[in-house]
Design a protein around this motif. Structure first.
Motif, PDB file in Angstrom:
ATOM      1  N   GLU A   1       0.503  -3.780   7.013  1.00  0.00           N
ATOM      2  CA  GLU A   1      -0.517  -3.364   6.076  1.00  0.00           C
ATOM      3  C   GLU A   1       0.085  -3.134   4.691  1.00  0.00           C
ATOM      4  N   TYR A   2       1.028  -2.521   4.846  1.00  0.00           N
ATOM      5  CA  TYR A   2       1.637  -1.848   3.553  1.00  0.00           C
ATOM      6  C   TYR A   2       2.412  -3.078   2.818  1.00  0.00           C
TER       7      TYR A   2
ATOM      8  N   THR B   1      -1.470  -7.788   1.225  1.00  0.00           N
ATOM      9  CA  THR B   1      -2.444  -7.792   0.039  1.00  0.00           C
ATOM     10  C   THR B   1      -3.835  -7.757   0.730  1.00  0.00           C
ATOM     11  N   LYS B   2      -4.226  -7.500   1.736  1.00  0.00           N
ATOM     12  CA  LYS B   2      -5.635  -7.812   2.246  1.00  0.00           C
ATOM     13  C   LYS B   2      -6.383  -6.493   1.398  1.00  0.00           C
TER      14      LYS B   2
ATOM     15  N   LYS C   1      -7.008  -1.881   1.413  1.00  0.00           N
ATOM     16  CA  LYS C   1      -5.547  -1.415   1.937  1.00  0.00           C
ATOM     17  C   LYS C   1      -5.469   0.112   1.932  1.00  0.00           C
TER      18      LYS C   1
ATOM     19  N   SER D   1      -4.999  -3.380  -5.918  1.00  0.00           N
ATOM     20  CA  SER D   1      -6.077  -3.557  -4.992  1.00  0.00           C
ATOM     21  C   SER D   1      -6.306  -4.932  -4.392  1.00  0.00           C
TER      22      SER D   1
END
Length: 294
Positions: free
Chosen positions: A145-146, A149-150, A153, A294
């Motif tokens: 996740e880090y 770029t979904k 986040k 974001s």
């Protein structure tokens, strides 16, 4: 003899970029390679760190003691804890650095879980163990996740970090806790102080009022917070409200005046100056920065 050095960021750096003010993830072993596989004794006064060592053998020094760690293993280091590494061979893994003030805000209603952050902890991970599998899965999700770029986040990382800390708390036992960093009686007062801050919902509440509720003197409250966190009661209050401000500012529907009002700060200009002092960004600059990421 090594001299203990303080770093605001990772070893050798005085700054660190957190994803939305919460977490930084960096490959373990890379820093050591730059220093002949030895990371000298050093301290962070703003970070709780999780070392997820997936491969290799390293020697960790902490509180004047030394332990040999072989991957896959989890090691946690609280803030204000001198520590260093000497890698015995090629090591791999991840350093998960968490902002102590934001993390304490996230966990303020889970007092016992919060004190996971004050233990030096080492846990050998066994891939066939169900609880260890859950921790490994959460770690991998955090890392992915880090680095991804979904959308969403911030919320996902907050949830995953909270889940990870709870899992660490559940795994801890006397055999895996290498060192308890603070006295238990101080922990109780500190826990209750942090709870009072979160329940007050008002920046106007004074140190004297908090101390009176805890039935101790302001001087003793200062002694406790300094012992536990190396911060004064006022610094902890400011940290809490800055972390709350970051969460509110992450929702772009709030303007600066509304955020200040939510925190019970009457003067938006004072709020902006305080935010700038603590983060090096104005509230508007912070909103622009997270909007871009974001």
């Amino acid at each position: 003899m090594s001299t203990n050095k303080f770093y605001e960021g990772l070893y050798g750096n005085d700054s660190i970029e957190f994803a939305r003010g919460l977490v930084n993830i960096y490959p373990f072993g890379v820093i050591g390679k730059n220093y002949n596989n030895k990371v000298e004794i050093h301290t962070h006064n703003n970070l709780f760190q999780i070392f997820y060592i997936t491969k290799g053998i390293t020697e960790i020094t902490y509180q004047g003691k030394t332990s040999t760690i072989e991957g896959p293993t989890l090691v946690t280091i609280p803030k204000n804890t001198p520590h260093g590494f000497k890698h015995q061979n090629e090591v791999e893994g991840w350093i998960i650095s968490l902002s102590d003030s934001v993390l304490e805000s996230l966990l303020n209603r889970e007092a016992e879980v919060l004190f996971t952050l004050y233990n030096i902890y080492a846990k050998k991970l066994i891939e066939t163990d169900l609880e260890d599998q859950e921790v490994i899965q959460t770690l991998k999700q955090c890392i992915n996740e880090y680095n991804g770029t979904k959308p969403g986040k911030l919320l996902m990382l907050q949830n995953l970090v909270g889940q990870l800390i709870i899992q660490l708390y559940r795994l801890q036992n006397e055999n895996s806790v290498l060192e308890k960093v603070i006295d238990n009686s101080y922990k109780v007062y500190f826990k209750n102080f942090m709870l009072l801050i979160s329940e007050a919902r008002s920046f106007k509440k004074t140190i004297d009022e908090y101390a009176n509720e805890l039935k101790i003197t302001p001087t003793h409250l200062t002694r406790i917070t300094k012992s536990v966190s190396n911060k004064s009661p006022r610094e902890l209050i400011i940290d809490y409200y800055i972390s709350e401000a970051k969460v509110l500012l992450s929702n772009l529907k709030y303007n600066i005046n509304e955020v200040a009002s939510e925190l019970d700060i009457e003067d938006p200009s004072y709020f902006s100056r305080l935010f700038k002092k603590k983060t090096n960004l104005t509230p508007k600059e912070f909103q622009r920065s997270i909007n871009v990421k974001s």
